[in-house]
Write a protein that holds these residues in place. Structure first.
Motif, mmCIF file in Angstrom:
data_model
loop_
_atom_site.group_PDB
_atom_site.id
_atom_site.type_symbol
_atom_site.label_atom_id
_atom_site.label_comp_id
_atom_site.label_asym_id
_atom_site.label_seq_id
_atom_site.Cartn_x
_atom_site.Cartn_y
_atom_site.Cartn_z
ATOM 1 N N LEU A 82 0.834 -1.195 0.000
ATOM 2 C CA LEU A 82 0.000 0.000 0.000
ATOM 3 C C LEU A 82 0.872 1.250 0.000
ATOM 4 N N ALA A 83 0.380 2.305 -0.630
ATOM 5 C CA ALA A 83 1.114 3.572 -0.686
ATOM 6 C C ALA A 83 1.212 4.176 0.714
ATOM 7 N N PRO A 84 2.327 4.815 1.049
ATOM 8 C CA PRO A 84 2.493 5.366 2.410
ATOM 9 C C PRO A 84 1.709 6.638 2.663
ATOM 10 N N LEU A 111 -5.267 8.549 9.654
ATOM 11 C CA LEU A 111 -5.683 7.985 8.376
ATOM 12 C C LEU A 111 -6.342 9.075 7.551
ATOM 13 N N VAL A 112 -5.797 9.393 6.403
ATOM 14 C CA VAL A 112 -6.216 10.569 5.642
ATOM 15 C C VAL A 112 -7.578 10.365 4.998
ATOM 16 N N ASP A 113 -7.777 9.285 4.278
ATOM 17 C CA ASP A 113 -8.999 9.085 3.495
ATOM 18 C C ASP A 113 -9.439 7.624 3.613
ATOM 19 N N PRO A 114 -10.241 7.282 4.621
ATOM 20 C CA PRO A 114 -10.661 5.877 4.796
ATOM 21 C C PRO A 114 -11.412 5.320 3.586
ATOM 22 N N VAL A 172 -1.861 -7.503 2.054
ATOM 23 C CA VAL A 172 -1.237 -6.210 1.764
ATOM 24 C C VAL A 172 -0.042 -6.022 2.688
ATOM 25 N N VAL A 173 0.856 -5.141 2.268
ATOM 26 C CA VAL A 173 2.041 -4.785 3.047
ATOM 27 C C VAL A 173 1.942 -3.306 3.398
ATOM 28 N N VAL A 174 2.155 -2.993 4.684
ATOM 29 C CA VAL A 174 2.038 -1.619 5.176
ATOM 30 C C VAL A 174 3.340 -1.234 5.873
ATOM 31 N N ASP A 175 3.874 -0.052 5.537
ATOM 32 C CA ASP A 175 5.050 0.484 6.216
ATOM 33 C C ASP A 175 4.616 1.247 7.453
ATOM 34 N N CYS A 176 5.204 0.916 8.607
ATOM 35 C CA CYS A 176 5.018 1.692 9.838
ATOM 36 C C CYS A 176 6.293 2.487 10.075
ATOM 37 N N TYR A 230 -2.593 3.920 12.129
ATOM 38 C CA TYR A 230 -2.362 2.536 11.712
ATOM 39 C C TYR A 230 -3.438 1.602 12.262
ATOM 40 N N ARG A 231 -3.952 1.886 13.460
ATOM 41 C CA ARG A 231 -5.055 1.086 13.993
ATOM 42 C C ARG A 231 -6.271 1.174 13.075
ATOM 43 N N ASP A 232 -6.627 2.371 12.638
ATOM 44 C CA ASP A 232 -7.769 2.526 11.724
ATOM 45 C C ASP A 232 -7.525 1.798 10.403
ATOM 46 N N LEU A 233 -6.304 1.890 9.889
ATOM 47 C CA LEU A 233 -5.980 1.230 8.623
ATOM 48 C C LEU A 233 -6.060 -0.284 8.757
#
Length: 677
Positions: free
Chosen positions: A245-247, A256-259, A277-281, A299-302
């Motif tokens: 996923l895009a950062p 979270l900008v745009d759920p 999916v892969v997410v960068d923290c 990140y919790r919302d995502l």
């Protein structure tokens, strides 16, 4: 001519040679210039008026030296392709750093010979059957020669050789025998010779359509008939596919900008039947403002949205700076409080020989130094990992999080930040050593003192700059200082700091994420791979010249921590880099060295790529690397991560169709990769 006359002539020649070299000997020349040396020896006894003009002789020697280099590079390119083909298509278990002795031994064993460790080669002959009873009229027939009575080993029914493949091989052998040999005109310049080498290979490829048995599909087992044609992957091993996923879904305040945009993206991905999916923290976001103050809300919302779509989740713990060409205008720096410390103590960052600081990640020299508000670098990383594990404990219990990737250096890869575009590096520069902060220098002085050579406590002063070529430096050139006693000491120490950092971080990561798969990303540094020094790999921390295996020690360490390695597959057309790239790159050779070395040690391997799915040849090449068709041990990667340049929901229908075909091929569900070219 009698033997005595030969000895007299040889003695006279030796006398002339000793007279000629009574002065200090000239600089050693390549073997190809032996003829020029003989002329110089003979000219020592002639009057000065008839001697060769020094300037002209020097130019001829330089031209011959360049021609010799080009011939050697061409020979190395052919050898590299042969070794890769034998490993991939021929069932030959060649070691990662195979030489011609290994190849000859493998070919001899395939032909039924026995090759001992000392090189003794012989054919073992089983006990011959009793002679048949001949009829009376055949009793007087002359016996066959002994060579015809020796047993001849034949392939069984299970052998990959069939009548059809043997016929095709015979045709291909006849075609290859008709090819013209590469003839080199002594009057050609180095540039024109290079063009002749490239043109000859291009003619070969176009005329016979890759008819070499090494690259032909006849080397594939006949029992795999369903896979004989490129693009047929039905029934092959199932490779899980993840999309990164895009950062930009998370802002600097960890919100979270745009759920809804995330949901649209995941809807498209779910329709493609991806596995997760892969997410960068990012450390610079979560602990961005104050030490010990972790903000995970975005990140919790995502992650909750990912849970709604019942997708697997892999998380990258990124301890580096984000920015560069692939990021566009978005930049995620290190935490603000880290940068504030760096203003007073710049030695917490990696430093090159000119004193330039690289803020992409922290120097490994402070892994055990309490310079980060009372904490060491290792403690900072562990606190971050432990906070993540405690915050998302419910997701671990649900098995939603399938793997954790630990960032260990520049770009999240296990390497030094030696190729930093922010400082001025451009491909195919060799990069610079990053060991000049005071903490790394203290470590180097300690290592030199233990070694008994305190004067070795320095970095190389002839290693060039970021955009140098190996032959332009005294350290990385052929027979350069990299292979001297000092050079070997320094490079081993430099690589050991890489191993020590990985060992310490992974030891704590194993405690924080017990029972969860850990992933470490290995860099794909393929430029200058076909030179003797492998300069770009050396500056990145991998002691991998032609006479060393720089990846085996790393993989032995990673095996101790039960780590899955991941590396990026380079989507280049075969032959384009091998023959025309000025960097003497070999992405295929480096990929096979990493794969073979890791699989030989029982490591799990994953791959990542950001190629265009509409390029059919590239897709097939990536899939065949991910699950080699002719591997006798049936090795294949554990998962594949696809990295898009923009969200999938913003791509067109053609892109989605191509990506769908690629994913089905990875899953082993597609009969043929039917994509547009």
């Amino acid at each position: 001519m009698s033997m005595k006359q030969d000895l007299d002539q040889h003695q006279q020649h030796s006398d002339h040679s000793s007279d000629h070299y009574s002065n200090p000997p000239p600089q050693r020349r390549p073997r190809a210039a032996a003829a020029g040396a003989a002329v110089a020896v003979g000219s020592a006894t002639t009057p000065p008026a008839t001697s060769v003009v020094p300037g002209k002789g020097r130019k001829e020697r330089e031209k011959e030296k360049e021609r010799t280099k080009l011939r050697e590079r061409h020979r190395r390119a052919i050898t590299s392709r042969m070794l890769a083909g034998l490993r991939q298509h021929g069932n030959f278990p060649l070691p990662a750093r195979a030489d011609m002795n290994d190849v000859l031994a493998a070919l001899a064993r395939e032909a039924g010979w026995t090759v001992d460790l000392d090189g003794t080669t012989y054919r073992t002959s089983p006990t011959p059957p009793p002679p048949p009873i001949l009829p009376p009229h055949a009793a007087a027939a002359p016996p066959h020669p002994p060579s015809q009575l020796a047993p001849f080993q034949v392939h069984s029914i299970e052998s990959p050789l069939s009548a059809t493949s043997m016929k095709n091989r015979a045709i291909k052998a006849s075609l290859d025998s008709q090819q013209s040999f590469l003839k080199i005109d002594e009057g050609l310049s180095s540039s024109s010779l290079d063009s002749v080498v490239i043109a000859e290979r291009d003619i070969k490829n176009n005329k016979f359509n890759n008819s070499s048995p090494i690259n032909s599909s006849e080397c594939v087992d006949a029992e795999q008939g369903a896979l004989e044609q490129d693009g047929d992957f039905v029934g092959t091993p199932y490779i899980p596919v993840y999309i990164m996923l895009a950062p930009n879904f998370i802002n600097d305040y960890c919100q979270l900008v745009d759920p809804e945009a995330v949901r649209r993206e995941l809807e498209h991905l779910k329709a493609l039947h991806i596995d997760g999916v892969v997410v960068d923290c990012w450390w610079g976001i979560v602990e961005g403002w104050s030490p010990h103050k972790y903000q995970w809300s975005g990140y919790r919302d995502l992650f909750n949205i990912v849970r709604e779509f019942k997708l697997k989740l892999q998380v990258v713990l990124a301890f580096h700076e984000y920015g560069g060409k692939e990021s566009g205008d978005m930049v995620i720096p290190l935490p603000k409080w880290i940068l504030e410390i760096g203003q007073d103590n710049q030695d917490i960052f990696f430093t090159d020989h000119e004193g330039r600081r690289n803020t992409e990640c922290l120097s490994w020299g402070i892994d055990k130094e309490r310079v980060l508000k009372g904490r060491t670098g290792i403690e900072v990383y562990f606190d971050f990992m432990r906070s993540f594990r405690m915050e998302f404990d419910d997701l671990f219990k649900e098995d939603l999080i399938s793997a954790i990737e630990i960032g260990l250096g520049a770009s999240g890869e296990l390497r030094f930040p030696s190729h930093s575009e922010k400082i001025g590096w451009r491909y195919p520069g060799i990069g610079e050593f990053q060991c000049y902060d005071k903490y790394m220098q203290q470590n180097l002085r300690k290592a030199a003192r233990i070694r008994g050579h305190s004067f070795w406590a320095r970095g190389p002063n002839n290693a060039g700059h970021y955009n140098s070529r190996p032959h332009e430096t005294g350290f990385f050139c052929d027979r350069g200082e990299y292979d001297s006693y000092y050079g070997r000491f320094f490079l081993r120490w430099y690589a050991q700091t890489l191993f020590d950092h990985a060992d310490q971080v992974l030891s704590l990561a194993s405690l924080a994420f017990e029972g969860t798969k850990l992933v470490v990303k290995i860099p794909s540094i393929y430029w200058w791979y076909r030179t003797s020094s492998h300069a770009a790999e050396l500056t990145a921390g991998y002691y991998n010249p032609t006479n060393q295996d720089g990846y085996s020690p790393v993989f032995d360490l990673l095996k101790k921590h039960f780590v899955t390695i991941k590396f990026t597959l380079v989507s280049q057309t075969p032959g384009s880099l091998l023959e025309t790239d000025e960097a003497w790159s070999d992405p295929e050779g480096q990929s096979w060295q990493i794969l073979n070395s890791a699989w030989d040690r029982g490591l799990s391997v994953a791959c990542q790529g950001n190629f265009q799915c509409h390029e059919r040849d590239v897709c097939i090449r990536v899939i065949e690397t991910a699950k080699p068709r002719n591997d006798p041990d049936r090795h294949h990667i554990s998962f594949f991560t696809y990295q898009t340049l923009s969200p999938v929901s913003m791509q067109g229908d053609l892109f989605l169709s191509d990506l769908d075909s690629f994913i089905k091929s990875m899953h082993g569900d597609l009969l043929s990769v039917d994509v547009a070219v």
